[in-house]
Design a protein around this motif. Structure first.
Motif, PDB file in Angstrom:
ATOM      1  N   ARG A 234       0.869  -1.182   0.000  1.00 19.38           N
ATOM      2  CA  ARG A 234       0.000   0.000   0.000  1.00 19.38           C
ATOM      3  C   ARG A 234       0.901   1.225   0.000  1.00 19.38           C
ATOM      4  O   ARG A 234       1.603   1.480   0.979  1.00 19.38           O
ATOM      5  N   THR A 268      -8.379   4.182  -7.859  1.00 21.86           N
ATOM      6  CA  THR A 268      -9.666   3.752  -8.378  1.00 21.86           C
ATOM      7  C   THR A 268      -9.697   3.763  -9.906  1.00 21.86           C
ATOM      8  O   THR A 268     -10.519   3.115 -10.511  1.00 21.86           O
ATOM      9  N   LYS A 270      -7.582   2.404 -11.673  1.00 25.78           N
ATOM     10  CA  LYS A 270      -7.097   1.057 -12.002  1.00 25.78           C
ATOM     11  C   LYS A 270      -6.095   1.035 -13.138  1.00 25.78           C
ATOM     12  O   LYS A 270      -5.990   0.058 -13.865  1.00 25.78           O
ATOM     13  N   HIS A 312      -1.148  -0.220  -5.387  1.00 28.90           N
ATOM     14  CA  HIS A 312      -1.159  -1.577  -4.835  1.00 28.90           C
ATOM     15  C   HIS A 312      -0.867  -2.564  -5.948  1.00 28.90           C
ATOM     16  O   HIS A 312      -0.827  -2.193  -7.132  1.00 28.90           O
ATOM     17  N   GLN A 314      -1.738  -5.875  -8.352  1.00 30.15           N
ATOM     18  CA  GLN A 314      -2.938  -6.373  -9.013  1.00 30.15           C
ATOM     19  C   GLN A 314      -3.690  -7.442  -8.212  1.00 30.15           C
ATOM     20  O   GLN A 314      -4.905  -7.396  -8.061  1.00 30.15           O
ATOM     21  N   PRO A 317      -5.681  -6.408  -4.013  1.00 29.86           N
ATOM     22  CA  PRO A 317      -6.300  -5.077  -3.941  1.00 29.86           C
ATOM     23  C   PRO A 317      -6.859  -4.792  -2.547  1.00 29.86           C
ATOM     24  O   PRO A 317      -7.169  -5.724  -1.806  1.00 29.86           O
ATOM     25  N   LEU A 392     -10.907   3.396  -1.449  1.00 29.64           N
ATOM     26  CA  LEU A 392     -10.080   2.197  -1.314  1.00 29.64           C
ATOM     27  C   LEU A 392      -9.455   2.215   0.066  1.00 29.64           C
ATOM     28  O   LEU A 392      -8.852   3.209   0.469  1.00 29.64           O
TER      29      LEU A 392
END
Lengths: 632, 264
Positions: A234, A268, A270, A312, A314, A317, A392
Motif C-alpha cells: 500500500r 480507483t 485502475k 497496490h 494487481q 487489492p 479504497l
C-alpha cells in the motif's frame, strides 16, 4: 571528561527505533509522579534537575513533587494540571523508549489522543484504593479504539492499602474485569507506590508476596513492533513532483514492499504502471523499498496519479466501498448527528463523507453499547459513513498505521478519529444519505463551454460598487461567450434567504447559502460572480471552505466617505439617523481581506476600467489549460 | 530500518506534507547543526534540491565562523537564501530579563519576514528534548495573526494528520525534527557527512554545544574535537544541551514567555 568509546562501537548502540509507551489514567491517580520517579530511579535525569524540582516544590510549600518534572510549564505548575501531552525519551539498558504523558482531565481528551495515538504499549495507572474511575474507563476505551493491545496496569498508591495482599488483589481483579469488556488483555498488573519508588525500578520489600516484575522489568518485555513489510503493498501518493523534465511520485509505503520492475495499480482509475526506478539523493541506489520508507518513484508509462491515490499490486487489492462502517472517537464539544458532512482524511486521501447512520453508542459508565440518535460530546460510537465516490481502504488492525482516518469539519478542524471496520451494507431504516457523483466530469463541462467554472467573491462596503461591477462584468463576459451568473446580496435576500435578518449568525448563514449555491453553479461549469458585503473574515473563510481552491476573493475597495457619499440605496443616511442598526461601516465592523486575489480601488477608477480589469482577471483564471484545449 | 532511517523517513514525510499543503513556504536556517540537518533532509525529500526559500533571521551578533559558513554553503547547496534583520534590543519588552530580551529580537525579525513574504508555512528545527515547553509542541503548530502560540488550545494531532491554515493571516510552524534527540542529530551528521561550523568541536578544552548569539551563548568544558568524540561525550553527559543559552535560565518562565510570543 568523557569515556572515549571508539566510534565503531558507539555506532552499534541503540539502533532499534524508540518504543513509545503512553501513560494514562484518571486524574490524581499519579501518572506524572510515576514518570518523574521512573526517570529518577533509572538515572535518566540530567544533573541539577532533581535540585530544581526540590526547590520548585519548596517554593510552593510542598514536599518533593516528582510531577513538577513534566509539568514544566508555568501555568501547569500553578494549577497542578497537565495541559498537554509530553514526550520524554527514556533509556533502559540500551533500549530506547519514549514516554508519553497524557493528561487525565476530560476536556483535554484531544491532547491525550495526540499523545497516545502512536504508542506501542500503555501503562494504565489506577489508584488501588479508589479503583477504576470515569477517566480510567474512557482511557481504556481509547486504548482499545486506537489498537493498543499491550496494557500494563499499575496499581498505584498501594501504601494507602497498607500493602495488604487481599485488598490489592481485589482491586486488581476489578480492573481486569473492566478491561476484559473492552477486549483488552492485561499483560501485567503491578502493585506499586510511585511516590516512594516501590516496584518501579526496584523491588518493594513491603510486598514479599508479589512475585511479578517491577515496572522497568515489565517495560523491557514490551514486544517490538511487528514488521508491516510482509503485508500486501500500500503506497498512498503524497505528491507528484516534476523536477528537470522527470516526474516523481512521492509517498510513504504504509504496508508491504515494492521493487523496481513491479507492476502496480493506481487507485480507483485502475491504471497499471511499472516502477521504473526508485529515486533518491545521497543514498545508495535502491532497487527495493519497504513499509515505513518515504520514497519517490518514477513510473513507466509516465502516468500522473493524484495525491491520495493508492498504489497496490494487481492480485492484492484493498477493499473498495462507498459506505464504510467505522469506530469513532468524537472530539467535538457538541454532539454528532446523522446527516452531518465532513471530510474523511485517510492517509493522504481526502473524501467528502456524510454520517449515514449511528449504529451504536458506548455508555461510558459501564462500557455497554446502546442504540443512540447522537454521539455525545467526546463520546465513542460505531457509525456508517457514506461517500460520493468509491474509497479504497484496508480495515484497521493493531500494528498497522493505515486503515484509520480522521474526520475534519468545514473549518479544517480535526473533530474525530475513525478506525475503519469494513464496508457497510445498506440496512433498512438507515437514513439514506448517499451523495451521488456525476459521471459528467469537470473536464467534459469545461471542454463543452470553452472555459472552466469559477467563483469570484466580491466583498466590500455597501456602495463600494460590487453589484454595479458584477453586472457590467457579467455583460462584458457574456458578450465574449462566457457562461456567467451573478449572485447578488439583495437578490438572495429577496428569495432564498428571506427568512434571514442581519444578526451575525444570520449573516453567516446568508454567506453559507450563497457559497453553497455558487458551488452548485460552479460545479455545473459556470462562472459565478458573488456580490456580497460579507464583512467578516471568518465568513469569507467559511465560503472558502465550501468552495475550495477555486475561490477567488475580489476586494472592491472604496473608502467609507466615498461610499457614504454615493449611498445608492439611501442606507447610510438611514443608519446615521438610527433608522437601521448593525450597518457595516457605521456600527458594525468591516474586516478587509488580507490577501485578496484581486484588489480593485473604486474610489478613484472608472467603472469601465475596473470592469476591464475584473473581466480579464476572470478570463485568465478560467481559461482552459493547454492540454485540455488540445484535446477538445 | 534502524532508528535513524525511521527518523529520516518521518522527517521527509513531514517536509513533503508542508511543501504540498503550505504556500508560500520557507525554511529557517540558523546555521546551527539542527538546521543543517534540516536542509539536508529537505534535499533528501526533494531529490537533491530545496524547492523553497531558506531564511536566515540575522541578529547581526552571530559568530564570524557562522557567517562564513552561511556564505559558503548557501552557494554549495544552491539555496534560495533570504536574509532578514532584527530590530534593536531597545524596542523589545523591557520586562523580560536581559538575555531573553536580546533573544526576543529574533522573534520580531522573524515576524517581519513572515509578514513581508506572506508565509503560510515556516519550517523550524526545534526538538522536543531541548526544553520543556518545546516538548509540548505539535509537528504542525498553527499561529494566529499575532504569531502567538496558543498552548492551551492546540489542535489534536495524530496518525500523521496535521493542522491546515483555515483563517486569513495565520501561518503554520512546521517542526520536522521534533522527535529527534541531540544524539540522533550527531549520529545522523556522522552517518551522512553533513558539514558543520567547527565551533562545535573542542579547542583549548571548550566547545559550543548549542550556537546562538555571541553575547548570550557560552561554551561548555569539553575535549571532544571529532564527531566520534562528541557522540561519545553525549552518551555520558549529564548536563542539558541548552545550558549555555543564557535566556533559558534567567527565571523559571522566561523561555516559555518567549515561546508564547512566537520565539522558536
Amino acid at each position: 571528561m568523557t569515556a572515549s568509546l571508539p566510534s565503531s562501537l558507539t555506532s552499534f548502540v541503540h539502533q532499534e527505533p524508540a518504543t513509545p509507551i503512553v501513560i494514562v489514567g484518571h486524574v490524581d491517580h499519579g501518572k506524572s509522579t510515576l514518570i518523574g520517579r521512573l526517570l529518577h530511579d533509572t538515572d535518566n535525569l540530567p544533573d541539577g534537575k532533581v535540585a530544581q524540582i526540590i526547590a520548585s516544590s519548596k517554593k510552593r510549600g510542598l514536599k518533593t513533587e516528582w510531577s513538577f518534572l513534566l509539568d514544566s510549564l508555568q501555568i501547569e505548575r500553578d494549577q497542578g494540571v497537565t495541559v498537554d501531552s509530553t514526550r520524554i525519551p527514556f533509556l533502559l539498558d540500551k533500549r530506547e523508549f519514549v514516554i508519553v504523558d497524557a493528561p487525565g482531565h476530560r476536556q483535554f481528551l484531544r491532547n491525550m489522543i495526540t499523545g497516545a495515538a502512536d504508542a506501542e504499549a500503555a501503562v494504565l495507572v489506577v489508584d488501588a484504593a479508589e479503583g477504576a474511575r470515569e477517566q480510567t474507563r474512557r482511557h481504556a476505551m481509547l486504548l482499545h479504539l486506537i489498537g493498543i493491545r499491550h496494557v500494563i496496569v499499575l496499581l498505584n498508591k498501594v501504601d494507602l492499602l497498607a500493602f495488604d495482599q487481599a485488598k490489592i488483589e481485589a482491586a486488581e481483579k476489578s480492573v481486569a474485569e473492566l478491561l476484559k469488556k473492552l477486549d483488552l488483555e492485561v499483560a501485567l498488573s503491578i502493585p506499586a507506590s510511585a511516590r516512594d519508588g516501590d516496584n518501579i525500578a526496584s523491588r518493594s520489600d513491603q510486598m514479599p508476596w508479589y512475585k511479578g516484575p517491577t515496572l522497568t522489568e515489565a517495560l523491557a518485555q514490551v514486544p517490538l513492533p511487528a514488521s508491516r513489510a510482509d503485508l500486501p503493498l500500500r503506497l498512498p501518493v503524497q505528491d507528484v513532483y516534476r523536477f528537470e523534465d522527470k516526474r516523481y511520485v512521492a509517498g510513504r509505503i504504509e504496508r508491504g514492499r515494492l521493487r523496481v520492475g513491479d507492476t502496480v495499480i493506481i487507485g480507483t482509475q485502475k491504471t497499471p504502471a511499472k516502477i521504473a526506478s526508485i529515486a533518491s539523493w545521497h543514498t545508495a541506489p535502491q532497487v527495493s523499498a519497504a513499509a515505513g520508507q518515504s520514497v519517490a518513484v518514477t513510473l513507466e508509462p509516465d502516468v500522473i496519479p493524484d495525491r491520495g491515490d493508492l498504489l497496490h499490486k494487481q492480485d492484492t487489492p484493498p477493499v473498495a466501498a462507498s459506505r464504510i462502517r467505522t469506530r469513532l472517537f468524537w472530539l467535538r464539544q457538541e454532539p454528532l448527528r446523522v446527516g452531518e458532512s465532513f471530510h474523511l482524511r485517510l492517509a493522504t486521501a481526502e473524501h467528502a463523507v456524510t454520517v449515514a447512520a449511528i449504529n451504536s453508542v458506548v455508555n461510558l459508565d459501564d462500557l455497554t453499547e446502546y442504540a443512540g440518535e447522537e454521539v455525545p460530546a467526546e463520546g465513542f460510537a460505531e457509525i456508517t459513513l457514506a461517500a460520493a465516490e468509491t474509497i479504497l481502504f484496508d480495515a484497521f488492525a493493531p500494528g498497522t498505521a493505515d486503515g484509520r482516518g480522521v474526520l475534519v469539519d468545514r473549518q479544517q478542524r480535526i473533530v474525530g478519529g475513525a478506525p475503519l471496520l469494513g464496508p457497510a451494507a445498506i440496512a433498512e431504516g438507515d437514513k439514506l444519505i448517499h451523495p451521488t457523483g456525476s459521471t459528467v466530469t469537470e473536464q467534459d463541462r469545461a471542454r463543452a463551454r470553452g472555459h472552466r467554472g469559477g467563483v469570484f467573491w466580491l466583498t466590500g462596503l455597501s456602495g463600494s460598487g460590487k453589484s454595479t461591477l458584477a453586472r457590467t462584468t457579467e455583460t462584458a463576459l457574456f458578450a465574449e461567450g462566457v457562461d456567467v451568473t451573478v449572485l447578488d446580496g439583495d437578490t438572495l435576500r429577496a428569495g432564498l434567504c428571506k427568512d434571514l435578518g442581519f444578526s451575525e449568525a444570520d449573516r453567516t448563514e446568508n454567506v453559507r447559502r450563497a457559497a453553497e449555491v455558487a458551488r452548485i453553479l460552479r460545479d455545473a461549469g459556470q462562472v459565478v460572480l458573488v456580490a456580497l458585503i460579507s464583512p467578516l473574515q471568518s465568513d469569507r473563510a467559511l465560503a472558502r471552505q465550501i468552495l475550495g481552491e477555486e475561490f477567488a476573493e475580489v476586494f472592491v475597495d472604496a473608502d467609507l466617505a466615498t461610499c457614504e457619499q454615493r449611498d445608492p440605496k439611501g442606507l447610510y443616511a438611514a443608519a446615521r439617523s438610527g433608522k437601521i442598526s448593525a450597518f457595516t461601516g457605521i456600527d458594525s465592523p468591516y474586516e478587509a481581506p488580507v490577501r485578496p486575489a484581486l484588489h480593485l480601488k473604486t474610489s478613484a477608477g472608472s467603472v469601465e476600467s475596473e470592469t476591464k480589469t475584473l473581466a480579464s482577471f476572470i478570463k485568465e483564471t478560467v481559461k482552459l489549460s493547454g492540454a485540455l484545449k488540445a484535446r477538445s | 530500518m534502524d532508528h535513524l532511517d525511521q527518523l529520516e523517513a518521518q522527517s521527509v514525510f513531514i517536509l513533503r506534507e508542508a511543501y504540498r499543503k503550505l504556500k508560500p513556504l520557507a525554511m529557517l536556517w540558523s546555521l546551527g547543526k539542527d538546521s543543517n540537518v534540516m536542509v539536508w533532509l529537505a534535499k533528501k525529500a526533494f531529490l537533491g534540491r530545496v524547492p523553497f526559500p531558506v531564511m536566515h533571521v540575522d541578529t547581526g551578533k552571530k559568530f564570524p565562523e557562522m557567517y562564513a559558513f552561511r556564505d559558503e554553503y548557501s552557494k554549495k547547496w544552491e539555496l534560495d537564501l533570504l536574509l532578514g534583520t532584527c530590530p534593536p534590543v531597545e524596542e523589545m519588552d523591557p520586562s523580560l530579563p536581559p538575555a531573553a530580551r536580546s533573544a526576543a529580537r529574533k522573534t520580531a525579525g522573524l515576524a517581519a519576514m513572515i509578514e513581508t513574504h506572506k508565509l503560510q508555512g515556516v519550517i523550524a528545527g526545534i526538538r522536543r528534548d531541548e526544553q520543556g515547553t518545546r516538548a509540548k509542541e505539535r509537528v504542525f503548530s498553527p499561529r494566529g495573526a499575532s504569531h502567538k502560540w496558543d498552548i492551551r488550545n492546540q489542535p489534536p494531532e495524530f496518525w500523521d494528520q496535521y493542522a491546515t491554515p483555515h483563517e486569513e493571516g495565520m501561518h503554520i510552524r512546521v517542526h520536522p525534527l521534533l522527535s529527534w534527540r541531540e544524539i540522533d542529530i550527531w549520529r545522523y551528521i556522522e552517518r551522512e557527512g553533513i558539514p558543520l561550523v567547527d565551533l562545535y568541536f573542542a579547542k583549548n578544552g571548550k566547545r559550543y554545544r548549542s550556537l546562538g548569539d555571541q553575547d548570550i551563548t557560552s561554551p561548555v568544558e569539553s575535549n571532544a574535537s571529532t564527531l566520534a568524540e562528541v557522540i561519545a561525550e553525549l552518551e555520558t553527559t549529564r548536563t542539558s544541551e541548552r545550558s549555555g543559552r543564557a535566556m533559558d535560565h534567567e527565571s523559571e518562565d522566561a523561555f516559555e514567555r518567549l515561546r508564547v510570543a512566537g520565539y522558536l
